[in-house]
Design an enzyme around this catalytic site. Sequence first.
Site, mmCIF file in Angstrom:
data_model
loop_
_atom_site.group_PDB
_atom_site.id
_atom_site.type_symbol
_atom_site.label_atom_id
_atom_site.label_comp_id
_atom_site.label_asym_id
_atom_site.label_seq_id
_atom_site.Cartn_x
_atom_site.Cartn_y
_atom_site.Cartn_z
ATOM 1 N N LYS A 198 0.935 -1.258 -0.245
ATOM 2 C CA LYS A 198 0.032 -0.048 0.015
ATOM 3 C C LYS A 198 1.063 1.299 -0.177
ATOM 4 O O LYS A 198 1.869 1.306 0.891
ATOM 5 C CB LYS A 198 -0.772 0.077 1.202
ATOM 6 N N LYS A 251 -2.167 -1.298 -3.646
ATOM 7 C CA LYS A 251 -3.119 -0.250 -3.831
ATOM 8 C C LYS A 251 -2.278 0.742 -3.747
ATOM 9 O O LYS A 251 -1.261 0.895 -3.098
ATOM 10 C CB LYS A 251 -3.766 -0.311 -2.304
HETATM 11 C C1 PBG Z 1 -6.714 3.678 5.548
HETATM 12 C C2 PBG Z 1 -7.400 3.463 4.176
HETATM 13 C C3 PBG Z 1 -7.275 4.541 2.998
HETATM 14 C C4 PBG Z 1 -7.907 3.738 2.049
HETATM 15 C C5 PBG Z 1 -8.544 2.451 2.547
HETATM 16 N N1 PBG Z 1 -7.948 2.449 3.814
HETATM 17 C C6 PBG Z 1 -6.316 5.392 2.661
HETATM 18 C C7 PBG Z 1 -5.613 6.358 3.761
HETATM 19 O O1 PBG Z 1 -5.897 7.105 4.105
HETATM 20 O O2 PBG Z 1 -4.215 5.913 3.605
HETATM 21 C C8 PBG Z 1 -8.175 4.310 0.617
HETATM 22 C C9 PBG Z 1 -9.158 3.809 -0.152
HETATM 23 C C10 PBG Z 1 -9.553 4.622 -1.144
HETATM 24 O O3 PBG Z 1 -8.907 5.783 -1.678
HETATM 25 O O4 PBG Z 1 -10.351 4.489 -1.949
HETATM 26 N N2 PBG Z 1 -6.098 2.404 6.192
HETATM 27 ZN ZN ZN Z 2 -5.332 3.451 8.256
#
Ligand code: PBG
Ligand code: ZN
Length: 326
Positions: A198, A251
């Site tokens: 991520k 992601k």
């Molecule tokens: C946080 C989280 C995020 C997303 C899912 N869980 C992003 C973040 O703020 O780091 C992003 C999902 C999206 O942008 O659709 N753990």
């Molecule tokens: Zn988070």
Amino acid sequence: MFPTHRPRRLRTHPQLRRMVRETVLNTSDLIYPLFAVPGEGIAKEVKSMPGVFQLSVDKIVEEAKEVYGLGIPAVILFGIPEDKDIEATGAWHDCGIVQKAATAIKEAVPDLVVIADTCLCEYTSHGHCGYLQVGDLSGRVLNDPTLELLKKTAVSQAQAGADIIAPSGMMDGFVQAIRLGLDEAGFQDTPIMSYAAKYASSYYGPFRDAADSSPQFGDRRTYQMDFGNSREAIKEIELDIAEGADMLMVKPALSYMDVIWQVKQACNLPVAAYNVSGEYSMIKAAALNGWIDEERVVLETLTSFKRAGADLILTYHAKDAARWLK
Ligand code: PBG
Ligand code: ZN
């Protein structure tokens, strides 16, 4: 000299093109994200994500029925709690919003797979994904104390009925900690879908509106990955596999197709790609302006994630895509 090899021969007819198509998108590849909020009768559209709503539990149950009716096999739950604190109590409390939503959905639509996003950022007063010393404004997230909270969160989500646990905080050792926690609590058969690679991405902007989870200070670059790196993604997935992950996620998706491909080559687990909020909003904005053909662009984009190696796609387009694929 005329060419002997004529690839165009196989493109002459729609049915022939259909026969030789290498990658086919199916509704069963899709996972639809849902945002649960406290209250009743609430369906509040997220401004930066047209067509995406924050839903109270009663409304989320209706939505889950619709999603299942469209043939989408799974949803992933995010929660916006009533209160936020330093311990992220709303994440692991038995009466937490995701716990309530998971239980209600499983009761109404038992065959829909419920994935719980396991992170703390929606529940901490400062908006970071982990535990911070009280009064520490440097934003230095403490790794190991966070693991304890994640473990508690995962177990309470499983107890509430979640079928899959999806830890997204990028803490070191989080898969192992959660695996041990689930096993101790009797959830040996609950799979973990790890957000293994991520990235610290600017494409999460609209999600942070939807989930009210922006960090109040600092950023997430001490735990999420640098966008210049892909070798490091392989290190992350190797660790998660060793710690017991059952599925791996990359992601965001669109700017990380090469990473999806490399992860796919480097493992033999199902790979999921998260087509994140900013990717959705860009397509939506262009479509609402009449600048692109939404249906064609979405189906092309989702198919290309699959071509890059994704077995599963988390996407806010899932309901539309399911209708178009019918
Ligand atoms: C946080 C989280 C995020 C997303 C899912 N869980 C992003 C973040 O703020 O780091 C992003 C999902 C999206 O942008 O659709 N753990
Ligand atoms: Zn988070």
